[in-house]
Design an enzyme around this catalytic site. Structure first.
Site, PDB file in Angstrom:
ATOM      1  N   SER A 173      -4.739  11.612   9.061  1.00 38.30           N
ATOM      2  CA  SER A 173      -6.091  12.018   8.673  1.00 38.30           C
ATOM      3  C   SER A 173      -6.211  13.521   8.790  1.00 38.30           C
ATOM      4  O   SER A 173      -5.557  14.151   9.637  1.00 38.30           O
ATOM      5  CB  SER A 173      -7.134  11.351   9.575  1.00 38.30           C
ATOM      6  N   TYR A 215     -10.247   9.100  17.951  1.00 33.37           N
ATOM      7  CA  TYR A 215      -9.686   8.999  16.606  1.00 33.37           C
ATOM      8  C   TYR A 215      -8.845  10.229  16.279  1.00 33.37           C
ATOM      9  O   TYR A 215      -7.708  10.121  15.796  1.00 33.37           O
ATOM     10  CB  TYR A 215     -10.813   8.837  15.590  1.00 33.37           C
TER      11      TYR A 215
END
Length: 252
Positions: free
Chosen positions: A138, A151
């Site tokens: 990501s 995350y």
């Protein structure tokens, strides 16, 4: 598009969102696709839509026994493409408000799951002297993102895992790369914008605008763009240990 006919691609988290889009793109390019996830109903719906050359298998990628059963079930199948897409977003909260259980859950799926799947399917690729692993990371693993620490940290771990693993198996002819999408339009980002709005007191539209305005293109990327990027990466056999940014210019 690349011609992937004759190749078997295994996509984790394939029952919805990015996983379904990636599986669709690989299938369109000619690959036989095995989609994996925990929700059999969602997996079956994707397979029904794709038709021939697609099948679904349930697996919890964070569980060693479940991954071992998956590998046993696919014994004899030459899985030559592994896309580690399964992941969870985790909490939207200050680090001091994140529980150890929430932290562990994010790392169990996002990092441990990638490790277990690679551990299970890399030996076959190495033995055959060919294969491709794409780990979905990501843009959040490359730039600060407040209130998303579990995350973000997990995706930074995926970048490190990818680079190191590339040097382990590259000499055997296996490529390992990562793909780092920016915010992808869909249910997950809608959830994140809603939670951020609740946390900050802003509207959902304001929370979305504050996030998307960071991108050079001023928009989110789409699930189909992510699927196309995976196929494009497979058409570049000289790429190994790389991270591909697909963020609409969020970190330009």
């Amino acid at each position: 598009m690349s011609d992937l006919r004759g190749r078997i691609a295994l996509v984790t988290g394939g029952g919805s969102g990015l996983g379904a889009a990636i599986a669709t793109a690989l299938h369109t390019a000619g690959a036989e696709v095995v989609i994996v996830g925990r929700d059999a109903t969602r997996l079956d719906a994707v397979v029904a839509r794709l038709g021939e050359r697609a099948r679904a298998l349930t697996c919890d990628v964070s569980d060693e026994v479940s991954v071992r059963r998956l590998a046993d079930h696919l014994e004899g199948a030459e899985v030559s493409i592994l896309v580690n897409n399964a992941g969870i977003a985790g909490p939207v909260a200050a680090l001091t408000d994140v529980t150890p259980g929430e932290w562990d859950e994010v790392f169990a799926v996002n990092v441990r799951g990638t490790f277990l799947m690679a551990r299970a399917f890399l030996p076959g690729m190495v033995a055959r002297g060919a294969g491709d692993v794409i780990n979905v990371a990501s843009v959040s693993g490359k730039r600060p993102l407040a209130h998303r620490t579990p995350y973000t940290a997990s995706k930074m771990a995926i970048l490190g895992l990818t680079a190191s693993l590339a040097f382990e198996v590259g000499p055997a002819g296996v490529t390992v790369n990562s793909l780092s999408p920016g915010p992808v339009a869909g249910d997950r980002m809608s959830r994140n914008f809603r939670l951020e709005a609740e946390r900050s007191g802003r509207t959902v539209a304001q929370a979305e605008e504050a996030f998307v305005s960071r991108a050079a293109l001023g928009r989110m990327v789409t699930e189909d763009e992510v699927g196309s990027a995976v196929v494009a990466m497979l058409a570049m056999p000289g790429m190994c240990g790389a991270d591909v940014d697909l963020s609409a210019g969020m970190i330009a």
